[in-house]
Scaffold this motif. Structure first.
Motif, PDB file in Angstrom:
ATOM      1  N   LEU A  97       0.827  -1.208   0.000  1.00 47.48           N
ATOM      2  CA  LEU A  97       0.000   0.000   0.000  1.00 47.48           C
ATOM      3  C   LEU A  97       0.861   1.258   0.000  1.00 47.48           C
ATOM      4  CD1 LEU A  97      -2.772  -1.134   2.502  1.00 47.48           C
ATOM      5  CD2 LEU A  97      -3.104  -0.560   0.092  1.00 47.48           C
ATOM      6  N   VAL A  98       1.937   1.247   0.761  1.00 50.19           N
ATOM      7  CA  VAL A  98       2.829   2.407   0.797  1.00 50.19           C
ATOM      8  C   VAL A  98       3.561   2.565  -0.530  1.00 50.19           C
ATOM      9  CG1 VAL A  98       4.882   3.397   1.875  1.00 50.19           C
ATOM     10  CG2 VAL A  98       3.105   2.351   3.303  1.00 50.19           C
ATOM     11  N   GLU A  99       4.128   1.462  -1.013  1.00 43.93           N
ATOM     12  CA  GLU A  99       4.977   1.539  -2.198  1.00 43.93           C
ATOM     13  C   GLU A  99       4.193   1.724  -3.491  1.00 43.93           C
ATOM     14  OE1 GLU A  99       7.144  -2.069  -1.754  1.00 43.93           O
ATOM     15  OE2 GLU A  99       8.472  -1.252  -0.176  1.00 43.93           O
ATOM     16  N   SER A 100       2.897   1.450  -3.467  1.00 40.70           N
ATOM     17  CA  SER A 100       2.105   1.613  -4.688  1.00 40.70           C
ATOM     18  C   SER A 100       1.751   3.068  -4.975  1.00 40.70           C
ATOM     19  CB  SER A 100       0.812   0.797  -4.596  1.00 40.70           C
ATOM     20  OG  SER A 100      -0.053   1.321  -3.598  1.00 40.70           O
ATOM     21  N   CYS A 101       1.937   3.938  -3.995  1.00 43.27           N
ATOM     22  CA  CYS A 101       1.612   5.350  -4.193  1.00 43.27           C
ATOM     23  C   CYS A 101       2.806   6.070  -4.818  1.00 43.27           C
ATOM     24  CB  CYS A 101       1.241   5.999  -2.866  1.00 43.27           C
ATOM     25  SG  CYS A 101      -0.316   5.390  -2.193  1.00 43.27           S
ATOM     26  N   VAL A 102       2.518   6.904  -5.783  1.00 40.10           N
ATOM     27  CA  VAL A 102       3.565   7.620  -6.512  1.00 40.10           C
ATOM     28  C   VAL A 102       3.521   9.095  -6.107  1.00 40.10           C
ATOM     29  CG1 VAL A 102       4.483   8.241  -8.772  1.00 40.10           C
ATOM     30  CG2 VAL A 102       3.381   6.006  -8.438  1.00 40.10           C
ATOM     31  N   PRO A 103       4.545   9.586  -5.414  1.00 44.68           N
ATOM     32  CA  PRO A 103       4.534  10.982  -4.974  1.00 44.68           C
ATOM     33  C   PRO A 103       4.771  11.933  -6.134  1.00 44.68           C
ATOM     34  CG  PRO A 103       6.637   9.990  -4.466  1.00 44.68           C
ATOM     35  CD  PRO A 103       5.774   8.886  -5.008  1.00 44.68           C
ATOM     36  N   ALA A 152       6.184  16.093  -6.773  1.00 44.71           N
ATOM     37  CA  ALA A 152       6.841  17.222  -6.121  1.00 44.71           C
ATOM     38  C   ALA A 152       5.842  18.321  -5.785  1.00 44.71           C
ATOM     39  CB  ALA A 152       7.953  17.766  -7.003  1.00 44.71           C
ATOM     40  N   ASP A 153       4.844  18.531  -6.662  1.00 47.57           N
ATOM     41  CA  ASP A 153       3.890  19.611  -6.387  1.00 47.57           C
ATOM     42  C   ASP A 153       3.047  19.305  -5.151  1.00 47.57           C
ATOM     43  OD1 ASP A 153       2.629  17.586  -8.134  1.00 47.57           O
ATOM     44  OD2 ASP A 153       0.884  18.882  -8.001  1.00 47.57           O
ATOM     45  N   GLN A 154       2.783  18.020  -4.874  1.00 48.16           N
ATOM     46  CA  GLN A 154       2.084  17.667  -3.639  1.00 48.16           C
ATOM     47  C   GLN A 154       2.887  18.103  -2.425  1.00 48.16           C
ATOM     48  OE1 GLN A 154       1.884  13.437  -4.176  1.00 48.16           O
ATOM     49  NE2 GLN A 154      -0.286  13.454  -4.736  1.00 48.16           N
ATOM     50  N   LEU A 155       4.161  17.746  -2.420  1.00 46.93           N
ATOM     51  CA  LEU A 155       5.013  18.071  -1.275  1.00 46.93           C
ATOM     52  C   LEU A 155       5.146  19.577  -1.109  1.00 46.93           C
ATOM     53  CD1 LEU A 155       7.762  15.388  -1.965  1.00 46.93           C
ATOM     54  CD2 LEU A 155       5.944  15.264  -0.264  1.00 46.93           C
ATOM     55  N   LEU A 156       5.391  20.277  -2.190  1.00 46.21           N
ATOM     56  CA  LEU A 156       5.532  21.729  -2.116  1.00 46.21           C
ATOM     57  C   LEU A 156       4.231  22.376  -1.655  1.00 46.21           C
ATOM     58  CD1 LEU A 156       7.573  22.241  -5.403  1.00 46.21           C
ATOM     59  CD2 LEU A 156       8.374  22.820  -3.101  1.00 46.21           C
ATOM     60  N   GLY A 157       3.107  21.866  -2.134  1.00 45.53           N
ATOM     61  CA  GLY A 157       1.827  22.466  -1.786  1.00 45.53           C
ATOM     62  C   GLY A 157       1.442  22.243  -0.336  1.00 45.53           C
ATOM     63  N   TYR A 158       1.499  20.988   0.109  1.00 45.26           N
ATOM     64  CA  TYR A 158       1.068  20.691   1.477  1.00 45.26           C
ATOM     65  C   TYR A 158       2.077  21.157   2.519  1.00 45.26           C
ATOM     66  CZ  TYR A 158      -3.074  18.072   0.084  1.00 45.26           C
ATOM     67  OH  TYR A 158      -4.318  17.727  -0.411  1.00 45.26           O
ATOM     68  N   TRP A 159       3.308  21.362   2.119  1.00 50.66           N
ATOM     69  CA  TRP A 159       4.315  21.885   3.049  1.00 50.66           C
ATOM     70  C   TRP A 159       4.451  23.400   2.969  1.00 50.66           C
ATOM     71  CZ3 TRP A 159       8.640  17.763   1.848  1.00 50.66           C
ATOM     72  CH2 TRP A 159       8.343  16.584   2.553  1.00 50.66           C
ATOM     73  N   ASP A 160       3.579  24.044   2.245  1.00 53.29           N
ATOM     74  CA  ASP A 160       3.715  25.488   2.049  1.00 53.29           C
ATOM     75  C   ASP A 160       3.683  26.244   3.372  1.00 53.29           C
ATOM     76  OD1 ASP A 160       3.872  27.788   0.169  1.00 53.29           O
ATOM     77  OD2 ASP A 160       1.924  28.280   1.048  1.00 53.29           O
ATOM     78  N   ASP A 161       2.850  25.800   4.315  1.00 54.82           N
ATOM     79  CA  ASP A 161       2.808  26.461   5.620  1.00 54.82           C
ATOM     80  C   ASP A 161       4.175  26.424   6.301  1.00 54.82           C
ATOM     81  OD1 ASP A 161       0.182  27.226   5.467  1.00 54.82           O
ATOM     82  OD2 ASP A 161      -0.587  25.646   6.779  1.00 54.82           O
ATOM     83  N   ILE A 162       4.891  25.315   6.142  1.00 51.95           N
ATOM     84  CA  ILE A 162       6.207  25.194   6.768  1.00 51.95           C
ATOM     85  C   ILE A 162       7.187  26.148   6.096  1.00 51.95           C
ATOM     86  CG2 ILE A 162       8.092  23.616   7.324  1.00 51.95           C
ATOM     87  CD1 ILE A 162       6.070  21.325   7.239  1.00 51.95           C
ATOM     88  N   PHE A 163       7.085  26.285   4.770  1.00 56.18           N
ATOM     89  CA  PHE A 163       7.977  27.215   4.067  1.00 56.18           C
ATOM     90  C   PHE A 163       7.692  28.661   4.460  1.00 56.18           C
ATOM     91  CE2 PHE A 163       7.671  23.885   0.504  1.00 56.18           C
ATOM     92  CZ  PHE A 163       8.758  23.182   0.991  1.00 56.18           C
ATOM     93  N   ARG A 164       6.425  28.987   4.671  1.00 60.51           N
ATOM     94  CA  ARG A 164       6.031  30.389   4.861  1.00 60.51           C
ATOM     95  C   ARG A 164       6.062  30.852   6.307  1.00 60.51           C
ATOM     96  NH1 ARG A 164       1.160  31.820   4.040  1.00 60.51           N
ATOM     97  NH2 ARG A 164       0.147  29.781   3.920  1.00 60.51           N
TER      98      ARG A 164
END
Length: 275
Positions: free
Chosen positions: A180-186, A188-200
């Motif tokens: 289940l973990v390995e079948s998901c394909v990340p 970069a835009d997901q990571l950048l988007g959901y981590w935006d609060d951390i960047f800002r």
């Protein structure tokens, strides 16, 4: 996708019948009764399929419980509608309403734990179960901020995501959990988007936002349960209990996916939130 892959997909996930609830894809099971429904929010880069083992356990110990497993925006069957966390919360609420559910127990894994916390502070909720997500940043925030330039480069997966995943205990999961973990394909835009609060925002600002949300949750008398994979640092426990007195803390030793490594135990604590 081959027929064999399709068969494996269905056997592993046990979450079928996708429906659009507002703008989010999801699977709704169970029947309406006096138990608060469960709303399941997966972690970043994953999707609602990860809840398959937990949903099976719930079917055995809490038969007929109403459960809504959602794909967050940009994941699974949900389109890239919004990544801003406040907008995501509103979309989850829209999905809950579209499913005809009352105030739910919101269960969130990883970033889903942050979203579950935000949800309960802004919308009706019967409880929050946060699976392995600390609400203040610490070293993780520093790591994410240092990773931003690499996330915008061509080798972002090897240099950022794969290294993070290697520390999440995936190899220790049962075979189904690993698949289940390995079948998901990340992406970069997901990571950048959901981590935006951390960047800002600074760590202090993020801690302040989470503390305010927990204060609202405490004032409303909404139960809060944090499940962690390792003994928590005393300083964090003091911060959390100061923000939401009466918080329950459960340690399920293992990696970052307690719903995959300990589905029966997580199901049991969710049954405790039926009343």
């Amino acid at each position: 996708m081959t027929r064999a892959t399709n068969d494996s997909y269905g056997r592993v996930l046990r979450l079928s019948g996708m429906t659009m609830f507002g703008k989010l894809a999801g699977t709704l099971t169970g029947s309406a009764d006096d138990r608060p429904p469960l709303v399941l929010l997966h972690g970043l880069t994953f999707d609602r399929r990860q809840w398959g083992p937990l949903v099976r356990e719930l079917a055995a110990v809490d038969r007929g419980r109403r459960v809504l497993a959602l794909d967050l925006p940009g994941h699974g069957g949900s389109r890239d509608v919004a990544y801003d966390t406040s907008l995501v919360g509103a979309l989850v609420h829209e999905a809950v309403a579209a499913a005809g559910l009352g105030a739910p127990v919101v269960v969130g894994h990883s970033v889903g734990g942050v979203l579950a916390t935000m949800y309960a502070a802004h919308f009706p909720a019967a409880g929050v179960v946060n699976l392995d997500q600390a609400l203040i940043m610490g070293p993780f925030g520093d790591l994410v901020r240092r990773s931003e330039p690499r996330l915008r480069g061509p080798r972002w997966r090897e240099e950022v995501w794969d290294r993070l995943l290697a520390g999440m205990g995936v190899d220790e999961l049962p075979a189904e959990g690993r698949e289940l973990v390995e079948s998901c394909v990340p992406r970069a835009d997901q990571l950048l988007g959901y981590w935006d609060d951390i960047f800002r925002h600074s760590d202090a600002a993020i801690a302040g936002m989470r503390r305010d949300e927990l204060g609202v949750i405490a004032a409303r008398g909404i139960g809060y349960h944090w499940v962690t994979s390792a003994e928590p640092e005393p300083v964090y426990v003091r911060w959390l209990t100061g923000a939401v007195p009466g918080v329950a803390i459960t340690v399920l030793p293992g990696g970052h996916f307690p719903h995959l490594s300990h589905p029966a135990e997580v199901a049991a604590l969710l049954v405790d939130r039926s009343a």
